[in-house]
Design a protein around this motif. Structure first.
Motif, PDB file in Angstrom:
ATOM      1  N   LEU A  73      -3.913   6.089  -4.438  1.00 19.77           N
ATOM      2  CA  LEU A  73      -3.823   4.707  -4.911  1.00 19.77           C
ATOM      3  C   LEU A  73      -5.095   4.249  -5.635  1.00 19.77           C
ATOM      4  CD1 LEU A  73      -2.245   3.004  -1.762  1.00 19.77           C
ATOM      5  CD2 LEU A  73      -1.097   3.488  -3.934  1.00 19.77           C
ATOM      6  N   ASN A  74      -6.173   5.000  -5.453  1.00 14.42           N
ATOM      7  CA  ASN A  74      -7.486   4.599  -5.948  1.00 14.42           C
ATOM      8  C   ASN A  74      -7.874   3.231  -5.377  1.00 14.42           C
ATOM      9  OD1 ASN A  74      -9.860   5.076  -7.325  1.00 14.42           O
ATOM     10  ND2 ASN A  74      -9.121   4.137  -9.223  1.00 14.42           N
ATOM     11  N   HIS A  75      -7.537   3.039  -4.090  1.00 14.50           N
ATOM     12  CA  HIS A  75      -7.762   1.760  -3.413  1.00 14.50           C
ATOM     13  C   HIS A  75      -7.653   1.988  -1.905  1.00 14.50           C
ATOM     14  CE1 HIS A  75      -7.462  -2.488  -2.418  1.00 14.50           C
ATOM     15  NE2 HIS A  75      -6.298  -2.270  -1.835  1.00 14.50           N
ATOM     16  N   THR A  76      -8.514   1.316  -1.137  1.00 18.89           N
ATOM     17  CA  THR A  76      -8.412   1.350   0.323  1.00 18.89           C
ATOM     18  C   THR A  76      -7.945  -0.023   0.795  1.00 18.89           C
ATOM     19  OG1 THR A  76     -10.184   2.978   0.461  1.00 18.89           O
ATOM     20  CG2 THR A  76      -9.632   1.793   2.486  1.00 18.89           C
ATOM     21  N   PRO A  77      -6.670  -0.146   1.167  1.00 17.96           N
ATOM     22  CA  PRO A  77      -6.142  -1.438   1.620  1.00 17.96           C
ATOM     23  C   PRO A  77      -6.799  -1.903   2.926  1.00 17.96           C
ATOM     24  CG  PRO A  77      -4.369   0.114   1.140  1.00 17.96           C
ATOM     25  CD  PRO A  77      -5.644   0.888   1.135  1.00 17.96           C
ATOM     26  N   LYS A  78      -6.786  -3.217   3.143  1.00 17.58           N
ATOM     27  CA  LYS A  78      -7.369  -3.778   4.378  1.00 17.58           C
ATOM     28  C   LYS A  78      -6.500  -3.468   5.587  1.00 17.58           C
ATOM     29  CE  LYS A  78      -9.696  -7.512   2.004  1.00 17.58           C
ATOM     30  NZ  LYS A  78      -9.687  -8.934   1.711  1.00 17.58           N
ATOM     31  N   LYS A  79      -5.192  -3.561   5.417  1.00 17.30           N
ATOM     32  CA  LYS A  79      -4.267  -3.277   6.529  1.00 17.30           C
ATOM     33  C   LYS A  79      -3.374  -2.117   6.132  1.00 17.30           C
ATOM     34  CE  LYS A  79      -4.242  -7.703   8.790  1.00 17.30           C
ATOM     35  NZ  LYS A  79      -3.439  -8.690   9.475  1.00 17.30           N
ATOM     36  N   ILE A  80      -3.423  -1.080   6.947  1.00 19.15           N
ATOM     37  CA  ILE A  80      -2.690   0.147   6.663  1.00 19.15           C
ATOM     38  C   ILE A  80      -1.701   0.429   7.781  1.00 19.15           C
ATOM     39  CG2 ILE A  80      -2.950   2.656   6.464  1.00 19.15           C
ATOM     40  CD1 ILE A  80      -5.675   2.111   5.115  1.00 19.15           C
ATOM     41  N   ASN A  81      -0.530   0.939   7.395  1.00 23.42           N
ATOM     42  CA  ASN A  81       0.487   1.381   8.342  1.00 23.42           C
ATOM     43  C   ASN A  81       0.788   2.843   8.047  1.00 23.42           C
ATOM     44  OD1 ASN A  81       1.238  -1.331   9.493  1.00 23.42           O
ATOM     45  ND2 ASN A  81       1.631  -1.686   7.332  1.00 23.42           N
ATOM     46  N   MET A  82       0.941   3.632   9.104  1.00 24.28           N
ATOM     47  CA  MET A  82       1.280   5.048   8.948  1.00 24.28           C
ATOM     48  C   MET A  82       2.193   5.470  10.089  1.00 24.28           C
ATOM     49  SD  MET A  82      -2.333   6.871   7.839  1.00 24.28           S
ATOM     50  CE  MET A  82      -3.045   6.766   9.465  1.00 24.28           C
ATOM     51  N   LYS A  83       3.033   6.442   9.780  1.00 27.83           N
ATOM     52  CA  LYS A  83       3.889   7.047  10.800  1.00 27.83           C
ATOM     53  C   LYS A  83       4.014   8.518  10.454  1.00 27.83           C
ATOM     54  CE  LYS A  83       8.206   6.693  13.180  1.00 27.83           C
ATOM     55  NZ  LYS A  83       9.114   5.785  13.782  1.00 27.83           N
ATOM     56  N   SER A  84       4.009   9.371  11.477  1.00 31.00           N
ATOM     57  CA  SER A  84       4.092  10.809  11.225  1.00 31.00           C
ATOM     58  C   SER A  84       4.997  11.487  12.246  1.00 31.00           C
ATOM     59  CB  SER A  84       2.690  11.416  11.284  1.00 31.00           C
ATOM     60  OG  SER A  84       2.751  12.795  11.038  1.00 31.00           O
ATOM     61  N   TRP A  85       5.635  12.545  11.795  1.00 25.33           N
ATOM     62  CA  TRP A  85       6.516  13.359  12.629  1.00 25.33           C
ATOM     63  C   TRP A  85       6.442  14.788  12.119  1.00 25.33           C
ATOM     64  CZ3 TRP A  85       7.553   9.844   9.008  1.00 25.33           C
ATOM     65  CH2 TRP A  85       8.268  10.235   7.879  1.00 25.33           C
ATOM     66  N   VAL A  86       7.001  15.704  12.867  1.00 19.94           N
ATOM     67  CA  VAL A  86       7.023  17.100  12.434  1.00 19.94           C
ATOM     68  C   VAL A  86       8.469  17.595  12.448  1.00 19.94           C
ATOM     69  CG1 VAL A  86       6.561  18.000  14.773  1.00 19.94           C
ATOM     70  CG2 VAL A  86       6.012  19.405  12.791  1.00 19.94           C
ATOM     71  N   HIS A  87       8.844  18.311  11.388  1.00 22.77           N
ATOM     72  CA  HIS A  87      10.147  18.998  11.317  1.00 22.77           C
ATOM     73  C   HIS A  87       9.879  20.435  11.749  1.00 22.77           C
ATOM     74  CE1 HIS A  87      12.212  15.990   8.796  1.00 22.77           C
ATOM     75  NE2 HIS A  87      11.033  15.829   8.230  1.00 22.77           N
ATOM     76  N   ILE A  88      10.663  20.914  12.679  1.00 21.76           N
ATOM     77  CA  ILE A  88      10.545  22.309  13.109  1.00 21.76           C
ATOM     78  C   ILE A  88      11.899  22.968  12.871  1.00 21.76           C
ATOM     79  CG2 ILE A  88      10.018  23.885  15.001  1.00 21.76           C
ATOM     80  CD1 ILE A  88       8.464  21.510  16.278  1.00 21.76           C
ATOM     81  N   THR A  89      11.899  23.994  12.035  1.00 23.99           N
ATOM     82  CA  THR A  89      13.146  24.689  11.729  1.00 23.99           C
ATOM     83  C   THR A  89      12.934  26.187  11.847  1.00 23.99           C
ATOM     84  OG1 THR A  89      12.586  24.563   9.382  1.00 23.99           O
ATOM     85  CG2 THR A  89      14.085  22.903  10.214  1.00 23.99           C
ATOM     86  N   TRP A  90      13.994  26.876  12.132  1.00 22.35           N
ATOM     87  CA  TRP A  90      13.976  28.328  12.219  1.00 22.35           C
ATOM     88  C   TRP A  90      15.382  28.804  11.921  1.00 22.35           C
ATOM     89  CZ3 TRP A  90      13.553  24.877  16.120  1.00 22.35           C
ATOM     90  CH2 TRP A  90      14.531  24.899  17.102  1.00 22.35           C
TER      91      TRP A  90
END
Length: 173
Positions: A73-90
């Motif tokens: 973004l070329n910017h650091t916002p004041k309030k950030i939200n993030m969510k992460s997960w992992v996909h596991i496949t075989w």
């Protein structure tokens, strides 16, 4: 960051092979969630308005994701939200079909990221379509690929007995 295609950017490698093994061991201890989704998923991390909601995996990959998104973004916002997960496949016969999807399509400042923790030889990366052309991410582990969240993509498949670990994350303000 390296420009790839369709506005997708590749960040630099952010963890060592030793850290990779440690993270996979931690992930293997987390229970599966959302089994109705296209692959087998485990929730890893959620962060709202600069506060941790849950942290099933402690790792510097989330700091590197946040930094990569701010660089994108070329910017650091004041309030950030993030969510992460992992996909596991075989290579499992009853694996659900892959589907094209996007994330946060109503937020023009939302970004998504893909981080291949482990890609077995007989596995695919993530696919993107634009008009008649199909693109795929490089089969490169331990680096974030950042893109606008409204870009439709399809998780790659795994044809190996060894598991494919793909960490995904969303970033929005």
């Amino acid at each position: 960051m390296k420009d790839l295609f369709l506005g997708i950017k590749q960040d630099k490698r952010c963890i060592s092979l030793k850290e990779k093994k440690k993270i996979i061991n931690q992930i293997d201890k987390i229970p599966y969630s959302n089994t109705y989704k296209p692959s087998y998923q485990k929730e890893l991390f959620e962060y709202h308005n600069n506060k941790i909601i849950y942290e099933n995996l402690k790792s510097k990959i989330f700091d590197s994701f946040k930094k990569a998104c701010c660089n994108y973004l070329n910017h650091t916002p004041k309030k950030i939200n993030m969510k992460s997960w992992v996909h596991i496949t075989w290579n499992k016969p009853n694996k659900k079909a892959n589907v094209f999807h996007c994330h946060n399509k109503n937020n023009p400042l939302a970004l998504s990221g893909i981080f291949y923790l482990h890609l077995p030889k007989k596995s695919e990366s993530t696919f993107f379509h634009c008009e008649d052309k199909k693109f795929s991410l490089p089969k490169k582990e331990l680096t974030w690929f950042i893109f606008k969240s409204d870009l439709y993509h399809e998780p790659g498949r795994c044809f190996d007995k060894e598991s494919r670990y793909c960490v995904s994350a969303d970033f929005w303000i």
